[in-house]
Design a protein around this motif. Structure first.
Motif: not given
Length: 107
Positions: A13, A15, A28, A30, A32, A42-43
């Motif tokens: 995890f 950024e 932007n 994340r 995972s 993740d978006t």
């Protein structure tokens, strides 16, 4: 449905930023999980399958820029990104991350 991955993945995890190669767009996100062959980000913004991207991650003082393409999107959850063949140094850096995260999870 059977496992389709060619390489094991590990949870990570962190950024990150996904840049669309063919347009002046970035998201932007994340990250995972990551494997030698790709990652999942993740978006909530859907990323179109086949889109060429650059995944930018800062790790241990290094700015990694990993080329890839969107393999598929899970609406509202995130997108799977398949890495393009990596140059040896970048490939080595990705493998070190995977090894470190695998060691952390086995503790």
């Amino acid at each position: 449905m059977g496992e389709k991955r060619r390489a094991p993945r590990v949870s990570w995890f962190v950024e990150a930023k996904v840049l669309c190669v063919e347009q002046d767009l970035h998201w932007n996100v994340r990250l995972s999980d990551i494997s030698e062959g790709g990652c999942f980000v993740d978006t909530i913004v859907p990323l179109a399958s086949g889109t060429k991207v650059l995944v930018k991650i800062e790790h241990a003082g290094n700015n990694l820029e990993i080329p890839g393409r969107v393999l598929y999107d899970q609406m509202g959850i995130g997108s799977a990104i398949e890495f393009e063949p990596l140059e040896p140094l970048l490939h080595s850096q990705v493998l070190k991350i995977i090894e470190a995260k695998a060691a952390e999870s086995s503790i």
